[in-house]
Design a protein around this motif. Structure first.
Motif, short mmCIF file in Angstrom:
data_model
loop_
_atom_site.label_atom_id
_atom_site.label_comp_id
_atom_site.label_asym_id
_atom_site.label_seq_id
_atom_site.Cartn_x
_atom_site.Cartn_y
_atom_site.Cartn_z
N PRO A 11 14.98 6.50 7.94
CA PRO A 11 16.24 6.47 7.19
C PRO A 11 16.29 7.61 6.18
CG PRO A 11 14.77 4.75 6.42
CD PRO A 11 14.12 5.37 7.62
N GLU A 12 17.50 8.07 5.90
CA GLU A 12 17.68 9.11 4.90
C GLU A 12 17.88 8.46 3.54
OE1 GLU A 12 20.32 12.43 5.84
OE2 GLU A 12 20.57 11.49 7.81
N THR A 13 17.45 9.14 2.49
CA THR A 13 17.63 8.66 1.13
C THR A 13 18.68 9.52 0.44
OG1 THR A 13 15.34 7.93 1.02
CG2 THR A 13 16.49 8.24 -1.08
N PHE A 14 19.61 8.86 -0.21
CA PHE A 14 20.65 9.56 -0.95
C PHE A 14 20.63 9.09 -2.39
CE2 PHE A 14 22.12 9.40 3.42
CZ PHE A 14 22.55 10.70 3.64
N TYR A 15 20.93 9.97 -3.29
CA TYR A 15 21.02 9.63 -4.70
C TYR A 15 22.45 9.86 -5.17
CZ TYR A 15 15.98 9.66 -4.47
OH TYR A 15 14.69 9.38 -4.12
N VAL A 16 22.93 8.97 -6.00
CA VAL A 16 24.29 9.06 -6.51
C VAL A 16 24.22 9.40 -7.99
CG1 VAL A 16 26.43 7.80 -6.90
CG2 VAL A 16 25.09 7.38 -4.83
#
Length: 102
Positions: A11-16
Motif C-alpha cells: 500500500p502507498e502512504t499519503f500524508y495530508v
C-alpha cells in the motif's frame, strides 16, 4: 464481478497537510416520546465542551460557562462551552483542530 483486482502490491502512504483545518458536520437529534419531544439538528443548538484548554476558551468569543449560552456567562477559562459554526441549513460543524483541542 468482471474485473480481477491485484491486491498484492504494497500500500502507498499519503500524508495530508493541515488536517486540523478539516471540518466535521455533526448531525444530532433527540427523541423523547414520553415528553413528546422530537427535534433534529437544524432545530437544536449544540455546544462543544472544553474541559481544560484555557487558551481555547479565551480565544473563542462564543465561550460560555453555561451550555445554554447566555451572554452574561462569557468566560475566558476552562471548563467552557463553545458554539460550533453552522451551515445555511442550521447544521453544526466544527474544525478537527478545535475538536482535538477541546
Amino acid at each position: 464481478c468482471p474485473f480481477v483486482y491485484n491486491q498484492t502490491e504494497a500500500p502507498e502512504t499519503f500524508y495530508v497537510a493541515d488536517a486540523e483545518s478539516f471540518t466535521i458536520l455533526i448531525d444530532h437529534s433527540v427523541v423523547a416520546t414520553q415528553l413528546d419531544i422530537t427535534k433534529t439538528s437544524s432545530q437544536l443548538h449544540g455546544v462543544i465542551y472544553v474541559e481544560d484548554n484555557h487558551k481555547l476558551c479565551k480565544n473563542d468569543h462564543t465561550a460560555r460557562s453555561d451550555p445554554r449560552g447566555h451572554e452574561a456567562d462569557h468566560t475566558d477559562e476552562a471548563p467552557c462551552y463553545i458554539k460550533p459554526d453552522t451551515t445555511s441549513r442550521n447544521l453544526d460543524y466544527v474544525s478537527l483542530g478545535t475538536l482535538l483541542a477541546a
